[in-house]
Design an enzyme around this catalytic site. Structure first.
Site, PDB file in Angstrom:
ATOM      1  N   GLY A   1       0.773  -1.363  -0.184  1.00  0.00           N
ATOM      2  CA  GLY A   1      -0.045  -0.012  -0.034  1.00  0.00           C
ATOM      3  C   GLY A   1       0.694   1.382   0.044  1.00  0.00           C
TER       4      GLY A   1
ATOM      5  N   CYS B   1       6.081  -0.414   7.517  1.00  0.00           N
ATOM      6  CA  CYS B   1       5.383   0.788   6.923  1.00  0.00           C
ATOM      7  C   CYS B   1       6.680   1.354   6.000  1.00  0.00           C
ATOM      8  CB  CYS B   1       5.348   1.994   7.986  1.00  0.00           C
ATOM      9  SG  CYS B   1       4.740   3.415   7.122  1.00  0.00           S
ATOM     10  N   LEU B   2       6.392   1.475   4.839  1.00  0.00           N
ATOM     11  CA  LEU B   2       7.526   1.895   3.888  1.00  0.00           C
ATOM     12  C   LEU B   2       8.211   3.435   4.585  1.00  0.00           C
ATOM     13  CD1 LEU B   2       5.953   1.513   0.456  1.00  0.00           C
ATOM     14  CD2 LEU B   2       7.588  -0.030   1.722  1.00  0.00           C
TER      15      LEU B   2
ATOM     16  N   HIS C   1      -4.568   1.407   7.784  1.00  0.00           N
ATOM     17  CA  HIS C   1      -3.158   1.860   7.980  1.00  0.00           C
ATOM     18  C   HIS C   1      -2.962   3.215   7.070  1.00  0.00           C
ATOM     19  CE1 HIS C   1       1.229   1.323   8.207  1.00  0.00           C
ATOM     20  NE2 HIS C   1       1.435   1.931   7.176  1.00  0.00           N
ATOM     21  N   GLU C   2      -3.449   3.046   5.724  1.00  0.00           N
ATOM     22  CA  GLU C   2      -3.343   4.075   4.583  1.00  0.00           C
ATOM     23  C   GLU C   2      -3.989   5.299   4.850  1.00  0.00           C
ATOM     24  OE1 GLU C   2      -0.683   3.627   2.922  1.00  0.00           O
ATOM     25  OE2 GLU C   2      -0.744   1.396   3.119  1.00  0.00           O
TER      26      GLU C   2
ATOM     27  N   GLN D   1       2.928  10.150   1.877  1.00  0.00           N
ATOM     28  CA  GLN D   1       3.852   9.288   2.160  1.00  0.00           C
ATOM     29  C   GLN D   1       5.111   9.991   0.982  1.00  0.00           C
ATOM     30  OE1 GLN D   1       2.289   5.288   2.592  1.00  0.00           O
ATOM     31  NE2 GLN D   1       4.069   5.069   3.798  1.00  0.00           N
TER      32      GLN D   1
ATOM     33  N   HIS E   1      -2.671   7.353   7.376  1.00  0.00           N
ATOM     34  CA  HIS E   1      -1.235   8.407   6.749  1.00  0.00           C
ATOM     35  C   HIS E   1      -1.935   9.772   6.284  1.00  0.00           C
ATOM     36  CE1 HIS E   1       2.222   6.255   6.642  1.00  0.00           C
ATOM     37  NE2 HIS E   1       1.983   5.025   6.204  1.00  0.00           N
TER      38      HIS E   1
HETATM   39  O1  K1U Z   1       1.728   2.391   4.069  1.00  0.00           O
HETATM   40  C1  K1U Z   1       2.909   1.770   3.897  1.00  0.00           C
HETATM   41  O2  K1U Z   1       3.946   2.293   4.606  1.00  0.00           O
HETATM   42  C2  K1U Z   1       2.700   0.584   3.184  1.00  0.00           C
HETATM   43  C3  K1U Z   1       2.656  -0.738   4.148  1.00  0.00           C
HETATM   44  C4  K1U Z   1       1.371  -1.341   4.128  1.00  0.00           C
HETATM   45  C5  K1U Z   1       0.932  -2.243   5.335  1.00  0.00           C
HETATM   46  C6  K1U Z   1       1.832  -3.435   5.611  1.00  0.00           C
HETATM   47  C7  K1U Z   1       1.351  -4.240   6.628  1.00  0.00           C
HETATM   48  C8  K1U Z   1       0.212  -4.134   7.406  1.00  0.00           C
HETATM   49  C9  K1U Z   1      -0.507  -2.595   7.192  1.00  0.00           C
HETATM   50  C10 K1U Z   1      -0.049  -1.718   6.153  1.00  0.00           C
HETATM   51  C11 K1U Z   1       3.540  -1.609   3.553  1.00  0.00           C
HETATM   52  O3  K1U Z   1       3.551  -2.203   2.557  1.00  0.00           O
HETATM   53  S1  K1U Z   1       4.940  -2.302   4.590  1.00  0.00           S
HETATM   54  C12 K1U Z   1       5.784  -3.538   3.241  1.00  0.00           C
HETATM   55  C13 K1U Z   1       5.715  -4.886   4.303  1.00  0.00           C
HETATM   56  O4  K1U Z   1       6.489  -4.937   4.966  1.00  0.00           O
HETATM   57  C14 K1U Z   1       4.906  -5.736   4.020  1.00  0.00           C
HETATM   58  C15 K1U Z   1       4.547  -6.423   2.569  1.00  0.00           C
HETATM   59  C16 K1U Z   1       3.551  -7.455   2.620  1.00  0.00           C
HETATM   60  C17 K1U Z   1       2.794  -7.798   3.404  1.00  0.00           C
HETATM   61  C18 K1U Z   1       3.300  -7.130   4.708  1.00  0.00           C
HETATM   62  C19 K1U Z   1       3.837  -6.485   4.817  1.00  0.00           C
HETATM   63 ZN    ZN Z   2       2.639   3.267   6.165  1.00  0.00          ZN
END
Ligand code: K1U
Ligand code: ZN
Length: 170
Positions: free
Chosen positions: A46, A91-92, A133-134, A51, A137
């Protein structure tokens, strides 16, 4: 195709509150495309416009394994929250840090598509967590805001140390 710079905690711009999108036209389509390119390049599931320092209520999500099922949410709003579950989140904007967060288990939400269609739907599991989560943000909130004061303090120290070792150019 453009890969945008993802703001990293503790960048103050992550605390900005995004503005509703008034018109869904070529500018928003270009923003959504660049956000998808950025999310895929960063291996995220996401990304919210905040961000990438764009103060508009746009979110992209793709939970598919092969990264071929993008979802673009314009002006997303949660209208119902049900139950409660915990999930490990990343979170990125907070690299190399994961924490268990408690959120609603199921949600009803609405959003506009790039075709200007209003969609109302319900979901649960990872998509429900990701949407919450988004949208956080877009409101200037980070998943680490849900941590205990002690955990927040430890995290702040870790990122202060990192900033001293590799200062970000601002
Ligand atoms: O918003 C963001 O920073 C993106 C975030 C979204 C998210 C991941 C996990 C739970 C809630 C929201 C990410 O993509 S973090 C990347 C990551 O670590 C991940 C990738 C695939 C599955 C789970 C985590
Ligand atoms: Zn995030």
């Amino acid at each position: 195709m453009a890969i945008l710079e993802v703001l990293r905690f503790p960048d103050a711009r992550l605390r900005n509150k995004a503005m509703p999108v008034e018109k869904i036209g070529s500018e928003i389509r270009r923003i959504a495309e660049n956000m998808l390119d950025t999310m895929y390049a960063e291996n995220g599931i996401g990304l919210a416009a905040t961000q990438v320092n764009i103060q508009k209520r746009v979110v992209v999500i793709d939970l598919s394994e092969k990264k071929h099922d993008p979802l673009v949410l314009i002006n997303p709003e949660i209208t119902k929250l049900e139950g409660c579950e915990t999930m490990r989140e990343g979170c990125l904007s907070v690299p190399d840090y994961y924490a268990v967060v408690e959120r609603a288990e199921a949600i009803e939400f609405n959003y506009k598509t790039l075709e200007n269609k209003l969609v109302t739907t319900t979901t649960d599991g990872l998509l429900a967590v990701c949407v919450q989560h988004e949208i956080d943000h877009l409101n200037g909130k980070l998943f680490i805001d849900y941590l205990s004061p002690l955990k927040r303090q430890r995290l702040q120290k870790k990122f202060d140390k990192r900033e001293k070792q590799q200062p970000s150019v601002l």
